[in-house]
Design a protein around this motif. Structure first.
Motif, PDB file in Angstrom:
ATOM      1  N   THR A  83     -17.507 -19.768 -19.222  1.00 18.87           N
ATOM      2  CA  THR A  83     -16.607 -19.535 -18.053  1.00 18.87           C
ATOM      3  C   THR A  83     -17.543 -20.161 -16.825  1.00 18.87           C
ATOM      4  OG1 THR A  83     -17.065 -17.419 -17.745  1.00 18.87           O
ATOM      5  CG2 THR A  83     -15.221 -17.948 -19.294  1.00 18.87           C
ATOM      6  N   GLY A  84     -17.820 -19.145 -16.531  1.00 24.78           N
ATOM      7  CA  GLY A  84     -18.443 -19.507 -15.047  1.00 24.78           C
ATOM      8  C   GLY A  84     -19.346 -18.648 -14.594  1.00 24.78           C
ATOM      9  N   GLU A  85     -19.922 -18.619 -13.291  1.00 19.99           N
ATOM     10  CA  GLU A  85     -20.796 -17.520 -12.478  1.00 19.99           C
ATOM     11  C   GLU A  85     -19.921 -16.337 -12.080  1.00 19.99           C
ATOM     12  OE1 GLU A  85     -23.333 -19.521 -10.136  1.00 19.99           O
ATOM     13  OE2 GLU A  85     -24.315 -20.679 -11.502  1.00 19.99           O
ATOM     14  N   TYR A  86     -18.701 -16.489 -11.980  1.00 16.98           N
ATOM     15  CA  TYR A  86     -18.010 -15.351 -11.492  1.00 16.98           C
ATOM     16  C   TYR A  86     -16.385 -15.610 -11.971  1.00 16.98           C
ATOM     17  CZ  TYR A  86     -16.786 -19.260  -8.041  1.00 16.98           C
ATOM     18  OH  TYR A  86     -16.318 -20.451  -7.573  1.00 16.98           O
ATOM     19  N   LEU A  87     -15.756 -14.407 -11.738  1.00 14.79           N
ATOM     20  CA  LEU A  87     -14.395 -14.536 -12.496  1.00 14.79           C
ATOM     21  C   LEU A  87     -13.650 -15.723 -11.850  1.00 14.79           C
ATOM     22  CD1 LEU A  87     -12.348 -12.776 -14.377  1.00 14.79           C
ATOM     23  CD2 LEU A  87     -11.652 -11.812 -12.241  1.00 14.79           C
ATOM     24  N   ALA A  88     -12.852 -16.594 -12.710  1.00 16.43           N
ATOM     25  CA  ALA A  88     -11.951 -17.517 -12.511  1.00 16.43           C
ATOM     26  C   ALA A  88     -12.772 -18.847 -12.115  1.00 16.43           C
ATOM     27  CB  ALA A  88     -11.018 -17.365 -11.602  1.00 16.43           C
ATOM     28  N   ASP A  89     -14.253 -18.794 -12.225  1.00 17.54           N
ATOM     29  CA  ASP A  89     -14.926 -20.018 -11.887  1.00 17.54           C
ATOM     30  C   ASP A  89     -14.959 -20.832 -13.337  1.00 17.54           C
ATOM     31  OD1 ASP A  89     -17.045 -21.771 -11.393  1.00 17.54           O
ATOM     32  OD2 ASP A  89     -18.442 -20.620 -11.541  1.00 17.54           O
ATOM     33  N   GLU A  90     -14.560 -22.050 -13.339  1.00 12.67           N
ATOM     34  CA  GLU A  90     -14.161 -22.995 -14.421  1.00 12.67           C
ATOM     35  C   GLU A  90     -15.316 -23.901 -14.730  1.00 12.67           C
ATOM     36  OE1 GLU A  90     -10.847 -26.189 -15.832  1.00 12.67           O
ATOM     37  OE2 GLU A  90     -10.883 -25.321 -13.912  1.00 12.67           O
ATOM     38  N   SER A  91     -16.491 -23.885 -13.865  1.00 11.53           N
ATOM     39  CA  SER A  91     -17.563 -24.912 -13.825  1.00 11.53           C
ATOM     40  C   SER A  91     -18.315 -24.807 -15.141  1.00 11.53           C
ATOM     41  CB  SER A  91     -18.457 -24.482 -12.759  1.00 11.53           C
ATOM     42  OG  SER A  91     -19.260 -23.396 -12.919  1.00 11.53           O
ATOM     43  N   GLN A  92     -18.564 -23.986 -15.701  1.00  8.41           N
ATOM     44  CA  GLN A  92     -19.152 -24.028 -16.782  1.00  8.41           C
ATOM     45  C   GLN A  92     -18.450 -24.531 -18.077  1.00  8.41           C
ATOM     46  OE1 GLN A  92     -21.450 -20.629 -17.867  1.00  8.41           O
ATOM     47  NE2 GLN A  92     -22.171 -20.150 -15.919  1.00  8.41           N
ATOM     48  N   ALA A  93     -17.576 -24.186 -18.047  1.00  3.15           N
ATOM     49  CA  ALA A  93     -16.450 -24.914 -19.012  1.00  3.15           C
ATOM     50  C   ALA A  93     -16.153 -26.176 -18.872  1.00  3.15           C
ATOM     51  CB  ALA A  93     -14.927 -23.995 -19.188  1.00  3.15           C
ATOM     52  N   ARG A  94     -15.925 -26.860 -17.670  1.00  3.08           N
ATOM     53  CA  ARG A  94     -15.894 -28.199 -17.361  1.00  3.08           C
ATOM     54  C   ARG A  94     -17.235 -28.933 -17.508  1.00  3.08           C
ATOM     55  NH1 ARG A  94     -10.915 -29.921 -15.019  1.00  3.08           N
ATOM     56  NH2 ARG A  94     -11.835 -32.052 -15.160  1.00  3.08           N
ATOM     57  N   ARG A  95     -18.417 -28.430 -17.302  1.00  2.00           N
ATOM     58  CA  ARG A  95     -19.422 -29.025 -17.847  1.00  2.00           C
ATOM     59  C   ARG A  95     -19.533 -29.154 -19.363  1.00  2.00           C
ATOM     60  NH1 ARG A  95     -21.641 -26.141 -13.446  1.00  2.00           N
ATOM     61  NH2 ARG A  95     -22.578 -24.581 -14.610  1.00  2.00           N
ATOM     62  N   SER A  96     -19.184 -28.045 -19.839  1.00  2.00           N
ATOM     63  CA  SER A  96     -19.174 -28.353 -21.642  1.00  2.00           C
ATOM     64  C   SER A  96     -18.223 -29.302 -22.039  1.00  2.00           C
ATOM     65  CB  SER A  96     -18.692 -26.877 -22.175  1.00  2.00           C
ATOM     66  OG  SER A  96     -18.713 -26.870 -23.286  1.00  2.00           O
ATOM     67  N   LEU A  97     -17.042 -29.429 -21.220  1.00  2.00           N
ATOM     68  CA  LEU A  97     -15.951 -30.400 -21.712  1.00  2.00           C
ATOM     69  C   LEU A  97     -16.633 -31.756 -21.400  1.00  2.00           C
ATOM     70  CD1 LEU A  97     -13.325 -31.442 -22.416  1.00  2.00           C
ATOM     71  CD2 LEU A  97     -12.490 -30.976 -20.047  1.00  2.00           C
ATOM     72  N   GLU A  98     -16.986 -32.120 -20.389  1.00  2.00           N
ATOM     73  CA  GLU A  98     -17.637 -33.340 -19.847  1.00  2.00           C
ATOM     74  C   GLU A  98     -18.897 -33.802 -20.662  1.00  2.00           C
ATOM     75  OE1 GLU A  98     -18.543 -32.791 -15.728  1.00  2.00           O
ATOM     76  OE2 GLU A  98     -16.466 -32.446 -15.163  1.00  2.00           O
ATOM     77  N   LEU A  99     -19.778 -32.919 -21.259  1.00  2.00           N
ATOM     78  CA  LEU A  99     -20.965 -33.074 -22.115  1.00  2.00           C
ATOM     79  C   LEU A  99     -20.366 -33.445 -23.578  1.00  2.00           C
ATOM     80  CD1 LEU A  99     -23.741 -33.049 -23.180  1.00  2.00           C
ATOM     81  CD2 LEU A  99     -23.317 -30.515 -23.721  1.00  2.00           C
ATOM     82  N   SER A 100     -19.251 -32.710 -23.965  1.00  2.00           N
ATOM     83  CA  SER A 100     -18.459 -33.211 -25.270  1.00  2.00           C
ATOM     84  C   SER A 100     -17.935 -34.587 -25.244  1.00  2.00           C
ATOM     85  CB  SER A 100     -17.800 -32.184 -25.960  1.00  2.00           C
ATOM     86  OG  SER A 100     -18.178 -31.176 -25.969  1.00  2.00           O
ATOM     87  N   GLN A 101     -17.334 -34.774 -23.942  1.00  2.00           N
ATOM     88  CA  GLN A 101     -16.861 -36.130 -23.921  1.00  2.00           C
ATOM     89  C   GLN A 101     -17.796 -37.287 -24.026  1.00  2.00           C
ATOM     90  OE1 GLN A 101     -14.892 -35.015 -20.215  1.00  2.00           O
ATOM     91  NE2 GLN A 101     -12.967 -35.565 -20.806  1.00  2.00           N
ATOM     92  N   ARG A 102     -18.846 -37.009 -23.060  1.00  2.00           N
ATOM     93  CA  ARG A 102     -20.018 -38.104 -23.370  1.00  2.00           C
ATOM     94  C   ARG A 102     -20.370 -38.263 -24.719  1.00  2.00           C
ATOM     95  NH1 ARG A 102     -21.116 -35.550 -18.389  1.00  2.00           N
ATOM     96  NH2 ARG A 102     -23.139 -34.713 -19.226  1.00  2.00           N
ATOM     97  N   ALA A 103     -20.703 -37.228 -25.288  1.00  2.00           N
ATOM     98  CA  ALA A 103     -21.565 -37.222 -26.609  1.00  2.00           C
ATOM     99  C   ALA A 103     -20.548 -37.911 -27.725  1.00  2.00           C
ATOM    100  CB  ALA A 103     -21.998 -35.702 -26.966  1.00  2.00           C
TER     101      ALA A 103
END
Length: 370
Positions: A142-162
């Motif tokens: 999820t992220g570093e705090y409640l409702a932080d989407e940053s880690q999820a979005r980074r994971s999605l972007e990593l998968s898109q590139r891979a």
């Protein structure tokens, strides 16, 4: 850092990917413009079906939320597609080609599976089938705090590139980790066109109740669950709930991590297997899982091209009816060791296989702890 998983009825610590052997594979469908035929109804077993299987159409099922047809067999990639940098991938290229050529175009992977999604992306590009594949992936951060989407979005972007894909077909909340937080993100991503289907997954019986609760809560496209001729626990609640709520079901562990093959090693197929076109034990086990009316797609992982060729044969020909399914179970129950499969380690006799990033990290951790 990963948080503790949250579910409607269960909270438990997430197993570290360094120490756990997880299997997930969920899938969704190719759209009709790509040539997948309409979903086939289950075909009852008939005598002499084996000779006609090769000429019969690919067995497909529909995702209820869209009525989009998917092949009833897909490719899992946990461990088997995880290779160390520089390792040869010729066998994996042949596996992917065999599956895709046979119509089994659903491929399940995850950032958690070491280098698997990189292997999938590279090989699909080399084979020229990237846009033909239905890609299922996973997210849990999820992220570093409640409702932080940053880690999820980074994971999605990593998968898109891979994977060389701007849009992922199906995205699962991996093993229900952070499901209460992540699932709303997936619904937003679907609305925004980043993914096509929302999904949840697990591979252990103890999570069947929270899986079923989420299915029954609604607003879900796919549930992925462990199911085999040995482990039929999903029949009690998850499969009926998915059928009633219009949720597609993708199943993992159809071979019980090779343990079913150990039990039948050296044993001939029963004669009645010809009635539903099973030419080998792999097809026997796969057709059992496929034949449940609530099951949409069965994920079978392999790194062996010969095994891939056996697996894809299950996509054609008739499927067992209910009476035949019961006969199949009764036959397996006569085989010594079948009732003890759960107590047997995964991949018996194959401890040195599938040496990739995951196994290397597991070994390094064991050394640090010894």
């Amino acid at each position: 850092m990963m948080d503790k998983p949250k579910t409607p009825s269960l909270t438990t610590n997430r197993r570290s990917f360094l120490g756990a052997a997880s299997v997930l594979g969920a899938t969704a469908a190719m759209a009709s413009p790509l040539g997948i035929p309409a979903a086939n109804a289950q075909v009852p077993a008939v005598p002499g079906a084996g000779t006609a299987a090769a000429a019969s159409p690919v067995t497909t099922r529909a995702i209820p939320s869209s009525n989009e047809a998917v092949p009833a067999l897909g490719l899992g990639t946990f461990l088997v597609f995880d290779l160390l940098p520089g390792a040869k991938r010729d066998n994996l290229r042949e596996v992917m080609k065999t599956y895709a050529d046979a119509g089994a175009r659903v491929v399940d992977t995850s950032p958690l599976y070491g280098s698997a999604q990189y292997s999938v992306g590279q090989l699909a590009t080399e084979l020229g089938i990237t846009e033909r594949l239905f890609i299922a992936n996973k997210v849990w951060a999820t992220g570093e705090y409640l409702a932080d989407e940053s880690q999820a979005r980074r994971s999605l972007e990593l998968s898109q590139r891979a994977l060389w894909r701007e849009r992922i077909d199906a995205m699962h909340v991996h093993s229900l980790v952070n499901v209460d937080v992540v699932l709303p993100y997936l619904r937003a991503w679907k609305k925004e066109g980043l993914i096509r289907y929302t999904a949840i997954s697990h591979y252990e019986n103890q999570y069947h109740e929270p899986l079923a609760a989420l299915v029954e809560a609604g607003n879900l496209d796919i549930v992925q669950v462990n199911y085999s001729i040995f482990n039929r626990a999903a029949e009690s609640r998850i499969l009926p709930a998915a059928r009633d709520r219009g949720v597609a079901v993708f199943t993992n562990m159809p071979f019980e991590k090779a343990r079913l093959f150990q039990v039948v090693q050296g044993r001939p197929l029963p004669d009645f297997a010809r009635e539903f076109g099973a030419a080998n034990w792999a097809q026997f086990f796969l057709k059992f899982a496929m034949s449940h009316p609530a099951v949409t797609c069965v994920l079978a992982a392999t790194a062996d091209p010969a095994h891939a060729a056996e697996n894809v044969g299950a996509l054609r020909g008739p499927l067992p009816d209910q009476a035949m399914r019961q006969r199949m179970v009764r036959h397996m129950e006569t085989i010594p060791g079948f009732d003890r499969i759960a107590a047997t380690p995964w991949y018996p006799g194959k401890a040195q296989m599938y040496q990739g990033l995951i196994r290397r990290s597991q070994g390094q951790l064991r050394q640090r702890l010894s």
